[in-house]
Motif scaffolding. Structure first.
Motif, PDB file in Angstrom:
ATOM      1  N   TRP A 266      -6.633  43.640  11.128  1.00  0.00           N
ATOM      2  CA  TRP A 266      -5.776  42.405  11.070  1.00  0.00           C
ATOM      3  C   TRP A 266      -3.850  42.496  10.732  1.00  0.00           C
ATOM      4  O   TRP A 266      -3.662  41.998  11.565  1.00  0.00           O
ATOM      5  CB  TRP A 266      -6.543  41.045  10.130  1.00  0.00           C
ATOM      6  CG  TRP A 266      -7.740  41.252   9.890  1.00  0.00           C
ATOM      7  CD1 TRP A 266      -8.585  41.975   9.368  1.00  0.00           C
ATOM      8  CD2 TRP A 266      -8.969  40.224  10.942  1.00  0.00           C
ATOM      9  NE1 TRP A 266      -9.642  41.627   9.465  1.00  0.00           N
ATOM     10  CE2 TRP A 266      -9.824  40.675  10.706  1.00  0.00           C
ATOM     11  CE3 TRP A 266      -7.682  40.505  12.318  1.00  0.00           C
ATOM     12  CZ2 TRP A 266     -11.263  40.181  12.020  1.00  0.00           C
ATOM     13  CZ3 TRP A 266      -9.064  39.545  13.006  1.00  0.00           C
ATOM     14  CH2 TRP A 266     -10.315  39.756  12.921  1.00  0.00           C
TER      15      TRP A 266
ATOM     16  N   VAL B 207      -3.606  36.143  13.217  1.00  0.00           N
ATOM     17  CA  VAL B 207      -2.745  34.655  13.911  1.00  0.00           C
ATOM     18  C   VAL B 207      -3.454  33.789  14.889  1.00  0.00           C
ATOM     19  O   VAL B 207      -3.040  32.935  14.963  1.00  0.00           O
ATOM     20  CB  VAL B 207      -0.959  35.197  13.305  1.00  0.00           C
ATOM     21  CG1 VAL B 207      -0.032  35.884  14.574  1.00  0.00           C
ATOM     22  CG2 VAL B 207      -0.177  33.950  13.788  1.00  0.00           C
ATOM     23  N   ALA B 208      -3.417  35.077  15.556  1.00  0.00           N
ATOM     24  CA  ALA B 208      -4.414  34.528  16.797  1.00  0.00           C
ATOM     25  C   ALA B 208      -5.549  33.464  16.611  1.00  0.00           C
ATOM     26  O   ALA B 208      -6.456  32.771  16.938  1.00  0.00           O
ATOM     27  CB  ALA B 208      -4.625  34.957  17.814  1.00  0.00           C
ATOM     28  N   ILE B 209      -6.374  34.065  14.882  1.00  0.00           N
ATOM     29  CA  ILE B 209      -7.355  33.434  15.069  1.00  0.00           C
ATOM     30  C   ILE B 209      -7.011  32.021  14.149  1.00  0.00           C
ATOM     31  O   ILE B 209      -8.258  31.089  14.219  1.00  0.00           O
ATOM     32  CB  ILE B 209      -8.216  34.572  14.610  1.00  0.00           C
ATOM     33  CG1 ILE B 209      -8.479  35.499  15.878  1.00  0.00           C
ATOM     34  CG2 ILE B 209      -9.667  33.967  13.710  1.00  0.00           C
ATOM     35  CD1 ILE B 209      -9.170  36.286  15.292  1.00  0.00           C
TER      36      ILE B 209
ATOM     37  N   HIS C  92     -13.234  39.864  16.816  1.00  0.00           N
ATOM     38  CA  HIS C  92     -11.820  39.529  16.981  1.00  0.00           C
ATOM     39  C   HIS C  92     -11.760  39.356  18.283  1.00  0.00           C
ATOM     40  O   HIS C  92     -10.256  39.403  19.125  1.00  0.00           O
ATOM     41  CB  HIS C  92     -10.684  39.754  16.035  1.00  0.00           C
ATOM     42  CG  HIS C  92     -10.787  41.545  16.083  1.00  0.00           C
ATOM     43  ND1 HIS C  92      -9.941  42.293  17.039  1.00  0.00           N
ATOM     44  CD2 HIS C  92     -10.929  42.070  15.043  1.00  0.00           C
ATOM     45  CE1 HIS C  92     -10.049  43.769  16.370  1.00  0.00           C
ATOM     46  NE2 HIS C  92     -10.722  43.355  15.486  1.00  0.00           N
TER      47      HIS C  92
ATOM     48  N   GLY D 252      -4.147  30.920  12.096  1.00  0.00           N
ATOM     49  CA  GLY D 252      -2.528  30.277  12.494  1.00  0.00           C
ATOM     50  C   GLY D 252      -2.010  31.115  11.613  1.00  0.00           C
ATOM     51  O   GLY D 252      -1.753  32.042  10.798  1.00  0.00           O
ATOM     52  N   ASP D 253      -0.261  31.077  12.105  1.00  0.00           N
ATOM     53  CA  ASP D 253       0.741  30.932  11.155  1.00  0.00           C
ATOM     54  C   ASP D 253       0.583  31.027   9.500  1.00  0.00           C
ATOM     55  O   ASP D 253       0.338  31.938   9.070  1.00  0.00           O
ATOM     56  CB  ASP D 253       1.589  30.738  11.421  1.00  0.00           C
ATOM     57  CG  ASP D 253       2.013  30.633  12.865  1.00  0.00           C
ATOM     58  OD1 ASP D 253       1.783  31.797  13.275  1.00  0.00           O
ATOM     59  OD2 ASP D 253       2.780  29.725  13.739  1.00  0.00           O
TER      60      ASP D 253
ATOM     61  N   ASN E  90      -9.541  42.454  19.975  1.00  0.00           N
ATOM     62  CA  ASN E  90      -7.756  42.484  19.385  1.00  0.00           C
ATOM     63  C   ASN E  90      -6.688  41.850  19.503  1.00  0.00           C
ATOM     64  O   ASN E  90      -6.076  42.000  19.733  1.00  0.00           O
ATOM     65  CB  ASN E  90      -8.164  43.436  20.856  1.00  0.00           C
ATOM     66  CG  ASN E  90      -8.943  44.751  21.306  1.00  0.00           C
ATOM     67  OD1 ASN E  90      -9.246  44.931  19.755  1.00  0.00           O
ATOM     68  ND2 ASN E  90      -9.552  45.315  21.755  1.00  0.00           N
ATOM     69  N   ARG E  91      -7.267  40.376  18.497  1.00  0.00           N
ATOM     70  CA  ARG E  91      -6.838  39.659  18.928  1.00  0.00           C
ATOM     71  C   ARG E  91      -6.322  39.453  17.281  1.00  0.00           C
ATOM     72  O   ARG E  91      -6.709  40.439  16.654  1.00  0.00           O
ATOM     73  CB  ARG E  91      -7.373  38.443  18.650  1.00  0.00           C
ATOM     74  CG  ARG E  91      -6.975  37.858  19.847  1.00  0.00           C
ATOM     75  CD  ARG E  91      -8.402  36.579  20.953  1.00  0.00           C
ATOM     76  NE  ARG E  91      -9.873  36.031  19.461  1.00  0.00           N
ATOM     77  CZ  ARG E  91      -9.655  34.978  19.417  1.00  0.00           C
ATOM     78  NH1 ARG E  91      -9.818  33.541  19.704  1.00  0.00           N
ATOM     79  NH2 ARG E  91     -11.573  34.779  18.742  1.00  0.00           N
ATOM     80  N   ALA E  92      -4.941  38.997  17.234  1.00  0.00           N
ATOM     81  CA  ALA E  92      -4.045  39.175  16.061  1.00  0.00           C
ATOM     82  C   ALA E  92      -4.420  38.253  14.558  1.00  0.00           C
ATOM     83  O   ALA E  92      -5.155  37.003  15.956  1.00  0.00           O
ATOM     84  CB  ALA E  92      -2.549  39.197  15.529  1.00  0.00           C
TER      85      ALA E  92
ATOM     86  N   ALA F  50      -2.805  33.245   8.238  1.00  0.00           N
ATOM     87  CA  ALA F  50      -2.500  34.396   8.218  1.00  0.00           C
ATOM     88  C   ALA F  50      -1.535  35.303   7.627  1.00  0.00           C
ATOM     89  O   ALA F  50      -1.393  36.376   7.041  1.00  0.00           O
ATOM     90  CB  ALA F  50      -2.086  34.523   9.979  1.00  0.00           C
TER      91      ALA F  50
END
Length: 66
Positions: free
Chosen positions: A49, A15-17, A9, A19-20, A11-13, A23
């Protein structure tokens, strides 16, 4: 869960992977399965996450039916 945890990931949240909407669904599901006794894997996924933040809406519903 293992596939999700193995996903790089960078370090991406979530939601960034995902979508809203997805997530939100993931955090709710992880919260539910952890509360149902799903074990450390669900807790670890919430930590990774979502910074360990459980879904308040799911917890509220669970509190009403307990």
């Amino acid at each position: 869960m293992r596939a999700l945890q193995d996903l790089p990931h960078g370090n991406r949240a979530a939601v960034a992977i995902l979508g809203d909407v997805d997530a939100i669904k993931l955090r709710s599901s992880l919260t539910l399965f952890e509360a149902a006794g799903g074990g450390d894997l669900f807790s670890a996924a919430l930590d990774r996450w979502f910074g360990g933040v459980r879904d308040d809406g799911t917890l509220t519903i669970l509190a009403r039916i307990s």
